[in-house]
Scaffold this active site. Structure first.
Site, short mmCIF file in Angstrom:
data_model
loop_
_atom_site.label_atom_id
_atom_site.label_comp_id
_atom_site.label_asym_id
_atom_site.label_seq_id
_atom_site.Cartn_x
_atom_site.Cartn_y
_atom_site.Cartn_z
N ASP A 183 -2.17 -4.74 3.51
CA ASP A 183 -2.28 -5.02 4.94
C ASP A 183 -3.28 -6.15 5.24
OD1 ASP A 183 -0.60 -2.92 5.19
OD2 ASP A 183 -2.11 -1.50 5.92
N GLU B 39 0.81 -1.22 0.00
CA GLU B 39 0.00 0.00 0.00
C GLU B 39 0.84 1.26 0.00
OE1 GLU B 39 -3.20 -0.11 2.92
OE2 GLU B 39 -3.22 -2.28 2.74
N ARG C 269 0.50 5.06 11.10
CA ARG C 269 -0.94 4.86 11.29
C ARG C 269 -1.18 3.44 11.74
NH1 ARG C 269 -1.26 9.03 7.05
NH2 ARG C 269 -0.54 7.56 5.48
N GLU D 289 -9.64 -3.49 5.25
CA GLU D 289 -9.37 -2.56 4.15
C GLU D 289 -8.28 -3.11 3.24
OE1 GLU D 289 -11.26 0.12 3.62
OE2 GLU D 289 -12.40 -0.23 5.46
N HIS E 96 -0.05 -3.49 11.64
CA HIS E 96 1.33 -3.01 11.67
C HIS E 96 1.91 -3.18 13.05
CE1 HIS E 96 -0.83 -0.63 8.58
NE2 HIS E 96 0.24 -0.92 7.86
N ASP F 297 -5.91 -6.61 7.03
CA ASP F 297 -7.14 -6.22 7.72
C ASP F 297 -8.21 -6.05 6.65
OD1 ASP F 297 -6.55 -3.80 6.51
OD2 ASP F 297 -5.94 -2.79 8.35
N TYR G 87 5.80 2.61 10.45
CA TYR G 87 4.56 3.21 9.96
C TYR G 87 3.78 3.92 11.07
CZ TYR G 87 0.60 3.77 6.97
OH TYR G 87 -0.39 4.31 6.22
#
Length: 773
Positions: free
Chosen positions: A83, A10, A291, A87, A334, A85, A289
């Site tokens: 990722d 991403e 976020r 999303e 993450h 998850d 990362y």
DNA sequence: CAGTGAGCGAGCTTCCGCTTGACTT
């Protein structure tokens, strides 16, 4: 052969790092987040076609999608490494379809940390796209769109244009609205705190002074006086001493939310500022990362941290640990936010970058250090005249542990502040009071939210995600539901009774209170929108709504519920309610009758006008005498304004004096308070000038200041064409003519431009804009 | 950045979550 394998992640910074780990038969690219979204032009969902989403490629992603398409065509295997998850799974799925991939040459891989082992392991354990998880994301996306795009237009119709509502932002506003009302209805009371100052000879004949507080507070002045009378000539002794060892553990490494809170508290950063700085550090490869909702550190990060602690402080300070997240709905795709190189205590760069980096470094290292050991001593002191007890407490740091590096609160930093140093005393020792003081203390209303404390609250409730905290805070401010500002406090009197040398002395101390710094205040519009939503859509802005739908998304992810069935169950009653509310009633103006104007005998109202909150004398229906209007001033609110305050506002505009043979008037307009002179307007300084009080001298000062500014702004003017000016603006020099602005080409020096050259620049730019149309 | 009003009615606004640029007139 670089084209053998294409890996898609991403974030571009992540891509760069991973490429280093993998051999050169891997090409690593990034999708820059989501590549497709629901069509923005309308609802983007076919309600009557079983909620079929209408996805379109986001305009700013067209280029990257084209590039990825080409690369995917040539590659032998495509590894979707977004990722792990909801999303991330959806991004992988969108990529799969948009890039026209096939199952034979596509693999889905996931890793939670960016280390060589983790990545190689992921490649070994590849799987395929999890459709159930994708469907959970589609349900999330569709639900948010339905709520946002049906409620917002309802607000345009009922309240005013360009407002918005949503599952997350509306809850944020609700929290602020409820807190504000709690504060408004809060009744301050006071009581008396009694402190005795004792002296006791210590070592080397040094006198040690220490304080002890009466176990209970006293209700009022008279009771305090009676108590002090009783204490005259009382004898004091130590009735009990306890020493209790206590421990303080370090806090876990940073997540997005805790980083925002600490940066706000310690560095005074706004949440947007924190994220901007963190983004820079991340892109420079300094931190992991930014976020994330995880407090986890990778094994390699933990051992690197351990090494640093041993080297800097010794093994005695090392205590490695794993932290578990307590956050509701955390997805932990993450690691925690940590330095990529634990050895690096500080970095080059500007002050904000350096400060935030050092904060992250300290917090990460401290999280793997030993507990601090303290000893808390409590001395209970009795007296001969009453059964009341005074208590002295003190804390001694026995072993600093992690506190050597990371203090809990900024106050801990000042060593001498750490309070009451207690003398060595034994049971039944006599003590002599130097003085006993009873001072009035007021109760404080619940605190207003800051940006960071609001994020904290939202996270606790499981509402919003690390990537949306900062944007949500910005949105509610942009919609003017909320304003972040400082507000001046007030002064109040605190009564004090002091007993010393057997006499009681009465005094009064002034205390500042109520000063607010960078706090979030709901506006009148914010409150009105909130009330409207609470009245008609309580089920949506209810604090449990997100939690409930999250449970359903989980069922979809487990394959136990069909996502369109879930959406249908939600949408039918919701849409019906939207329709009903849309049909009934008229515009909501938050109107409130304040009383009757004694001069005219007409009613006075407060309400939302076309351009914001106003007060009004007279009725709109009165055809003969149209009502008079006046805007509210900064800090005033529809809910709180009184009749007296409202009537004062009608004293504007008023003449305050003559300057250069012309009247100066003060008024308030749609852009706030102003002074007018020679038909020119000058804004009053926010938070400094009060239009009801401003003096002639100050008004003249403002006029002269503005004139100076204008002079400084003009780089060049031409006597042949007085309307054409070369001005110095926010983005550098530009040409201004007839209220239009024109860019000066970089090749020209603005100081040397001739009138003809200016005219040419204008005509060229006019032609360009015409062409566009 | 310039602007300082109050029933003419065009066309527009808006959600939440992923992720970074482009470059202001």
């Amino acid at each position: 052969m670089k084209e053998e394998n294409l890996v898609i992640v991403e974030s571009p910074a992540k891509a760069k790092t991973i490429e280093k780990f993998l051999g050169n038969e891997y090409l690593v690219k990034s999708s820059f987040g989501h590549i497709r979204d629901l069509d923005k032009k309308n609802l983007g969902i076919e309600i009557n076609n079983n909620y079929k989403p209408n996805y379109i490629i986001s305009p700013d992603k067209k280029k990257i999608v084209e590039e990825l398409k080409k690369l995917a065509k040539d590659a032998r295997m495509i590894w979707l490494a977004t990722d792990e998850d909801r999303e991330g799974e959806a991004i992988a799925w969108h990529l799969y379809h948009v890039l026209s991939l096939t199952s034979e040459k596509t693999r889905r891989i996931v890793f939670h940390e960016i280390t060589k082992d983790a990545i190689l392991n992921a490649i070994k354990n590849h799987r395929f796209i999890d459709t159930n998880l994708v469907n959970a994301q589609q349900a999330r996306r569709v639900l948010d769109r339905l709520v946002g795009f049906e409620l917002s237009p309802l607000l345009w119709k009922k309240i005013k244009p360009a407002l918005s509502a949503g599952r997350v932002q509306s809850v944020a506003v609700k929290l602020l609205a409820e807190r504000e009302r709690e504060i408004n209805s809060f009744k301050t009371s006071s009581n008396f705190k009694v402190i005795a100052t004792f002296t006791k000879p210590g070592q080397d004949d040094k006198i040690i002074k220490f304080q002890a507080e009466l176990e209970k507070r006293l209700a009022d002045m008279e009771i305090s006086r009676t108590f002090l009378e009783k204490m005259k000539g009382a004898e004091f002794k130590v009735s009990d001493i306890t020493r209790k060892p206590t421990k303080k553990s370090p806090l876990p490494p940073f997540t997005t939310s805790t980083l925002q809170q600490e940066a706000s508290r310690r560095l005074g950063f706004s949440v947007a500022q924190t994220m901007a700085v963190a983004q820079r550090l991340y892109e420079a490869g300094k931190i992991s990362y930014m976020r994330t909702d995880s407090v986890n550190l990778s094994d390699s990060a933990r051992s690197a941290t351990a090494k640093v602690i041993s080297e800097l402080f010794g093994k005695k300070y090392l205590h490695t640990r794993n932290y578990k997240t307590k956050t509701k709905g955390a997805q932990e795709a993450h690691e925690a936010i940590r330095p990529t190189n634990s050895d690096l205590q500080t970095i080059q760069g500007n002050v904000s970058d350096r400060k935030l980096y050092e904060l992250i470094w300290k917090r990460t290292i401290a999280s793997q250090m030993t507990d601090a050991e303290l000893e808390k001593t409590t001395i209970r002191i009795s007296n001969s005249k009453s059964p009341d007890i005074f208590i002295a407490t003190g804390e001694v740091l026995k072993f600093e542990g992690f506190l050597r590096l990371y203090k809990e609160s900024p106050e801990d930093d000042s060593e001498e502040e750490s309070g009451n140093l207690l003398p060595p005393v034994g049971k039944n020792d006599k003590l002599f009071p130097e003085k006993i003081e009873a001072s009035e203390k007021y109760t404080a209303h619940p605190p207003r939210y800051t940006e960071a404390s609001l994020v904290k609250k939202l996270e606790e409730m499981g509402i919003g995600r690390p990537s949306t905290y900062a944007p949500t805070i910005s949105t509610i401010q942009n919609r003017q539901y909320v304003i972040k500002e400082d507000r001046a406090g007030d002064v109040r009197k605190c009564k004090i009774l002091t007993l010393s040398q057997n006499t009681i002395h009465e005094s009064v101390k002034e205390e500042n209170y109520g000063f607010e710094k960078a706090k979030l205040f709901p506006t009148d519009i914010g409150l009105i929108v909130n009330d409207f939503l609470e009245q008609h859509f309580d089920s949506i802005i209810n604090y449990n709504f997100t939690a409930t739908v999250e449970e359903e998304f989980d069922l979809i992810a487990e394959g136990r519920v069909d996502w369109t069935t879930m959406i249908d169950k939600f949408y039918r009653p919701f849409h019906k309610k939207v329709d009903e509310t849309s049909k009934t009633g008229e515009k909501i103006k938050g109107e409130r009758l304040l009383g009757i104007d004694p001069e005219s005998g007409k009613p006075v109202y407060a309400k939302i006008g076309r351009y914001g909150p106003i007060v009004q004398i007279g009725d709109i229906r009165d055809q003969e005498n149209k009502p008079k209007f006046a805007s509210l001033l900064k800090g005033q609110s529809l809910e709180k304004i009184s009749l007296e305050e409202a009537l004062k506002l009608f004293r504007l505009p008023r003449i305050i004096g003559i300057y250069e043979n012309s009247e100066i008037t003060v008024g308030t307009g749609r852009y706030g308070p102003y002074i007018k002179h020679f038909n020119k307007y000058y804004s009053l300084k926010k938070g400094v000038d009060d239009p009801l009080k401003i003096t002639l001298e100050r008004a003249i000062e403002l006029i002269e200041d503005k004139r100076k500014d204008i002079k400084n702004k003009i780089i060049k003017s031409f006597s042949d064409s007085p309307d054409l000016l070369i001005l110095n603006g926010k983005y550098g020099p530009y040409i201004s003519l007839d209220k239009k602005n024109y860019k000066i080409p970089k090749s020209k020096n603005p100081n040397e431009l001739t009138l003809d050259e200016c005219k040419q620049i204008i005509s060229v730019s006019e032609r360009k804009t015409k062409k566009k149309k």
